[in-house]
Design an enzyme around this catalytic site. Structure first.
Site, mmCIF file in Angstrom:
data_model
loop_
_atom_site.group_PDB
_atom_site.id
_atom_site.type_symbol
_atom_site.label_atom_id
_atom_site.label_comp_id
_atom_site.label_asym_id
_atom_site.label_seq_id
_atom_site.Cartn_x
_atom_site.Cartn_y
_atom_site.Cartn_z
ATOM 1 N N HIS A 71 26.759 25.280 79.431
ATOM 2 C CA HIS A 71 25.398 25.014 79.890
ATOM 3 C C HIS A 71 24.754 23.896 79.092
ATOM 4 C CE1 HIS A 71 23.546 27.266 76.465
ATOM 5 N NE2 HIS A 71 24.607 28.036 76.570
ATOM 6 N N ASP A 73 21.314 23.581 79.156
ATOM 7 C CA ASP A 73 19.969 23.998 78.739
ATOM 8 C C ASP A 73 20.001 24.596 77.335
ATOM 9 O OD1 ASP A 73 21.422 26.154 79.964
ATOM 10 O OD2 ASP A 73 19.597 27.335 80.085
ATOM 11 N N ASP A 104 24.605 25.712 70.273
ATOM 12 C CA ASP A 104 24.535 26.461 71.549
ATOM 13 C C ASP A 104 23.942 25.589 72.635
ATOM 14 O OD1 ASP A 104 24.460 28.400 73.467
ATOM 15 O OD2 ASP A 104 22.940 29.622 72.503
ATOM 16 N N GLU A 138 21.485 28.986 81.705
ATOM 17 C CA GLU A 138 22.173 30.094 81.035
ATOM 18 C C GLU A 138 21.188 30.828 80.142
ATOM 19 O OE1 GLU A 138 24.496 32.577 78.466
ATOM 20 O OE2 GLU A 138 23.211 30.952 77.784
ATOM 21 N N GLU A 139 20.291 30.085 79.507
ATOM 22 C CA GLU A 139 19.360 30.686 78.548
ATOM 23 C C GLU A 139 18.156 31.316 79.255
ATOM 24 O OE1 GLU A 139 20.286 31.029 75.677
ATOM 25 O OE2 GLU A 139 21.432 29.323 74.936
ATOM 26 N N GLU A 167 30.893 28.499 74.594
ATOM 27 C CA GLU A 167 29.810 29.167 73.860
ATOM 28 C C GLU A 167 30.190 29.335 72.392
ATOM 29 O OE1 GLU A 167 26.903 29.928 74.726
ATOM 30 O OE2 GLU A 167 26.839 30.202 76.900
ATOM 31 N N HIS A 353 19.712 29.549 68.315
ATOM 32 C CA HIS A 353 18.351 29.987 68.703
ATOM 33 C C HIS A 353 17.374 29.969 67.525
ATOM 34 C CE1 HIS A 353 19.641 32.179 72.677
ATOM 35 N NE2 HIS A 353 20.415 31.162 72.415
HETATM 36 ZN ZN LIG Z 1 24.834 29.465 75.031
#
Ligand SMILES: [Zn+2]
Length: 380
Positions: A71, A73, A104, A138-139, A167, A353
């Site tokens: 992903h 995003d 990520d 995805e997030e 990932e 994150h």
């Molecule tokens: Zn991810």
């Protein structure tokens, strides 16, 4: 700047990190990938669903199909003042590269593209096809992303066999963990009916707490399973019980509770539900139970894909990875049910994150080598 920082994969990674692609905004990341893939002869197809941009790219029209997935995003940066440097301006410090999405999972994306370029430069001929499935959702809610692409592909009879998700699967060092599946999650919402009454006249009331207590004890005592080679034991947890009406002299007329199973492949959601109902039905209790299934368990058994990824990681790091089903959700839950073997291999996830998200520059270069080696082992 270390030597690794001048590698093509790091240039591409920096280009992606400068895009403020906060979910579900792709912010032009996929156009960068598409352009490079088109130059390699890939057929690139943008699949737009609502405000989500997805990319399906494929080189070759024969089977088997090895698909890299991921992903573009990222989660929001949070308070940008707290970052040591601009979260959308890639910054090198002490062999690390800082930026939102660096771990990520824009490293994974950059590594895939460069690995494919390197592979094709040396191997014009290979068997099967190479594909990429990239989403920008995805997030977020994850409804218009990978799930929809899989549906669209399935509708037109297009299938892929193997999937490497980029990932961040690694825990302490690159490649120490391969994620090969995840547990299922099943919730039960319970209501027990009784008759409210005066605490001094229990013979005139029917207390649902007294009805539920022995059932709860029994459910807790059950050894659901011992897990298996890849899954930890199934766990049953009560997350909420409420009943009283707030007065010390009144027994309640109703009880509600919520519980959750994290379950291994020893069970299906149907067999778990059946078992729970059997326990309830053996007691004298008036109840209603509603179920919510958030995700079925999936597992990719050892076979050609796992073996190849295992070998690639071992060759490039000098130590064998551990196979795991831990961690949170990923788009693997949408890909695996389509009959695809899925494995997740990406950088260390310690900073994902968080404020000051980062990746080891050298790890991105090594990851590129791993992806390339996987293609050699699978497609030559
Ligand atoms: Zn991810």
């Amino acid at each position: 700047m270390t030597d690794a920082a001048s590698e093509p994969v790091i240039d591409l990674l920096c280009e992606l990190l400068r895009r403020r692609s906060v979910t579900p905004d792709d912010a032009g990341c996929q156009a960068i990938l598409s352009q490079r893939l088109t130059e390699l002869g890939f057929h690139c197809e943008t699949m737009q669903f609502g405000d989500v941009t997805n990319l399906w790219a494929r080189l070759g029209d024969t089977s088997p199909v090895l698909c890299f997935a991921g992903h573009t995003d990222v989660v929001p940066p949070g308070n940008e003042e707290q970052w040591s440097s601009d979260p959308f301006e890639p910054t090198f410090r002490d062999g690390l590269l800082y930026g939102r999405g660096s771990a990520d999972m824009k490293s994974g994306l950059a590594a895939m593209i460069i690995a494919i370029e390197d592979f094709l430069r040396e191997h014009a001929e290979f068997s099967g096809s190479i594909a990429l499935l990239i989403t920008s959702d995805e997030e977020g809610r994850a409804r218009d992303g990978t799930l929809k692409v899989i549906e669209a592909l399935t509708d037109r009879g297009e299938h892929f066999d193997w999937c490497v998700l980029g990932e961040p699967s690694s825990q302490n060092s690159l490649g120490d963990i391969l994620r090969v599946g995840r547990r299922g999650s099943l919730s039960g919402m319970l209501t027990v009916s009784g008759i409210q009454g005066h605490v001094a006249y229990p013979q005139l009331a029917d207390n649902p707490i007294r009805r539920f207590a022995p059932v709860l004890a029994e459910l807790h005592d059950i050894v659901w399973d011992d897990g298996n080679e890849y899954f930890p034991p199934t766990s049953f947890q009560v997350v909420d019980v409420r009943a009283g009406i707030g007065a010390p002299n009144v027994t309640p007329g109703e009880l509600s509770a919520r519980f959750n199973f994290r379950y291994s492949t020893e069970w299906t959601h149907e067999t778990l539900q059946e078992k729970v109902h059997t326990v309830f039905d053996a007691h004298d209790i008036d109840y209603e139970l509603n179920w919510h299934l958030s995700g079925k368990p999936f597992l990719t058994e050892p076979g050609k894909l796992i073996n190849a990824v295992h070998q690639a990681v071992t060759e490039l790091t000098g130590s064998a990875p551990e196979l795991s089903t831990g961690g949170g959700t990923s788009d693997g839950r949408f890909i695996s049910p389509a009959g695809v073997d899925v494995v997740e291999l990406g950088p260390v996830n310690a900073s994902i994150h968080k404020i000051d998200e980062h990746v080891r520059v050298e790890d991105v270069v090594t990851l590129t080598g791993m992806y390339r080696r996987i293609m050699e082992l699978m497609l030559l």
